[in-house]
Design a protein around this motif. Sequence first.
Motif, mmCIF file in Angstrom:
data_model
loop_
_atom_site.group_PDB
_atom_site.id
_atom_site.type_symbol
_atom_site.label_atom_id
_atom_site.label_comp_id
_atom_site.label_asym_id
_atom_site.label_seq_id
_atom_site.Cartn_x
_atom_site.Cartn_y
_atom_site.Cartn_z
ATOM 1 N N ALA A 161 5.673 4.080 2.001
ATOM 2 C CA ALA A 161 6.252 5.243 2.682
ATOM 3 C C ALA A 161 7.033 4.811 3.919
ATOM 4 C CB ALA A 161 5.153 6.224 3.064
ATOM 5 N N ARG A 162 6.479 3.872 4.680
ATOM 6 C CA ARG A 162 7.165 3.381 5.882
ATOM 7 C C ARG A 162 8.437 2.631 5.514
ATOM 8 N NH1 ARG A 162 5.707 -1.566 9.222
ATOM 9 N NH2 ARG A 162 7.257 -1.466 10.855
ATOM 10 N N THR A 186 0.855 -1.182 0.000
ATOM 11 C CA THR A 186 0.000 0.000 0.000
ATOM 12 C C THR A 186 0.890 1.231 0.000
ATOM 13 O OG1 THR A 186 -0.062 0.131 2.410
ATOM 14 C CG2 THR A 186 -1.774 -1.212 1.348
ATOM 15 N N THR A 187 0.308 2.393 -0.213
ATOM 16 C CA THR A 187 1.099 3.626 -0.196
ATOM 17 C C THR A 187 1.674 3.876 1.192
ATOM 18 O OG1 THR A 187 -0.921 4.910 0.133
ATOM 19 C CG2 THR A 187 -0.105 4.728 -2.110
ATOM 20 N N GLU A 188 0.939 3.486 2.237
ATOM 21 C CA GLU A 188 1.439 3.653 3.601
ATOM 22 C C GLU A 188 2.619 2.716 3.866
ATOM 23 O OE1 GLU A 188 -1.883 2.946 3.003
ATOM 24 O OE2 GLU A 188 -2.612 5.000 3.218
ATOM 25 N N GLN A 189 2.508 1.468 3.398
ATOM 26 C CA GLN A 189 3.600 0.511 3.570
ATOM 27 C C GLN A 189 4.846 0.976 2.815
ATOM 28 O OE1 GLN A 189 1.585 -3.017 2.122
ATOM 29 N NE2 GLN A 189 1.626 -3.927 4.172
#
Length: 68
Positions: free
Chosen positions: A15-16, A10-13
Amino acid sequence: MAKTVAVNYTTEQTARLVSDYQAGETVQNLAEAMGKSVRSVVAKLSREGVYQKAEYVSKTGERPVKKD
């Protein structure tokens, strides 16, 4: 007929993953934390343009000289 695409990150994964890698976290640790393979993490970081392969140095701390 609509084609469904499986999303690995995902975009959150992503970025992290990028921020943790840039903070000095190892690829091995990131892969274990995310439940992914090391190859998958390396490929994703490469696509994001942040992955740097480990550079070999000799016992004296110098880069080896290649014979061409």
